[in-house]
Design an enzyme around this catalytic site. Sequence first.
Site, PDB file in Angstrom:
ATOM      1  N   ASP A 149      29.699  13.416  43.802  1.00  0.00           N
ATOM      2  CA  ASP A 149      29.487  11.967  43.871  1.00  0.00           C
ATOM      3  C   ASP A 149      28.119  11.590  44.440  1.00  0.00           C
ATOM      4  OD1 ASP A 149      31.450  10.361  42.792  1.00  0.00           O
ATOM      5  OD2 ASP A 149      32.789  10.540  44.515  1.00  0.00           O
ATOM      6  N   LYS A 196      38.848  10.726  34.888  1.00  0.00           N
ATOM      7  CA  LYS A 196      37.853  11.769  35.167  1.00  0.00           C
ATOM      8  C   LYS A 196      38.354  13.121  34.654  1.00  0.00           C
ATOM      9  CE  LYS A 196      36.072   9.199  39.078  1.00  0.00           C
ATOM     10  NZ  LYS A 196      36.130   8.908  40.504  1.00  0.00           N
ATOM     11  N   GLN A 243      38.329  11.134  46.051  1.00  0.00           N
ATOM     12  CA  GLN A 243      38.469   9.760  45.566  1.00  0.00           C
ATOM     13  C   GLN A 243      38.644   8.795  46.750  1.00  0.00           C
ATOM     14  OE1 GLN A 243      38.242   8.809  42.249  1.00  0.00           O
ATOM     15  NE2 GLN A 243      38.330   6.703  43.005  1.00  0.00           N
TER      16      GLN A 243
END
Length: 284
Positions: free
Chosen positions: A119, A52, A96
């Site tokens: 997200d 990422k 994460q």
Amino acid sequence: MAVKLDGKKLSNEICENLKGEINELKKKGIFPKLAVILVGDDPASQIYVRNKHRRAEKLGIQSLDLHLPRIVTEAELLEKVKELNADPTVHGILVQLPLPKQIDPDKVINAISPFKDADGFHPYNLGRLFMNDPFSIPCTPNGIMHLLKAYDLSVDGKNVVIIGRSKIVGRPLAALMINQSATVTVTHSHTKNLKEITKKADVLVSAVGKAGFIHGEDVKPGAIVIDVGINRNAAGKLVGDVVQKQVEQIAGYLTPVPGGVGPMTIAMLMKQTVELAKWSALKR
Ligand code: NDP
């Protein structure tokens, strides 16, 4: 032979287009910034986070790498999220998953500002998605929808079967599919006669996380098959849930692993960060 749905190629195209948008934002003094919090040292998570960051840097998105020790407390992590929520230079925040046992992931996700939720997992954003008024959309399901659109594959009126009901893939994908007028069946580990259901799917999405889960005989001839799974086989090779060699003989379209849904997920994260940066500018 199934047509390959090339997520790698499309993701590169999407990112290339984003560069122009990012440069325009920079001219206006807005420097898109994504903060990624990684807790602990799970090797798979480290690889995902590194990918990422790499992609963000390539595009000129600033990426803030916050690596916290495995023993961090829930209170400390929540404090870090609060700081990032209050930082006007940060446009997107991502924590994460999975998190260590002492931390409740729902509490952490709920603490992220819905307007910096890169997200799209915050209940506010999932609610908006279910109301067909999305703001920030979970990246993997969004990537699947973009991939289908790029190949001109409409799901309107189609029988879509999703295997997996997780908050990050199955559930939001079901909402996106319903919003596009598909008839959706969501299946999981309690589903009876799964193979009878998959064989009727015009669009079959497997998000189980088990190598060799979908065989040729489970698929309707000509179906669109989306393989979300990321697994290591006995030889240590990266594979999906689908036995590709069998299914490519039966399906009409198939995503490869690697090079299908994975790169689309990262492209959607970049796109979302840029959208959040644009949105923050509107609110100034
Ligand atoms: P979860 O473990 O959260 O969910 C797996 C789902 O599969 C659950 O709903 C589970 O059912 C269901 N399931 C398990 N066994 C069976 C079975 N025998 N029959 C039917 N359903 C079953 O996983 P995630 O959704 O987080 O991820 C799924 C896969 O996708 C993983 O391999 C993951 O690595 C990959 N992934 C890939 C991404 C990408 O970018 N390509 C992004 C995110 C995930 P139940 O709910 O009843 O337990």
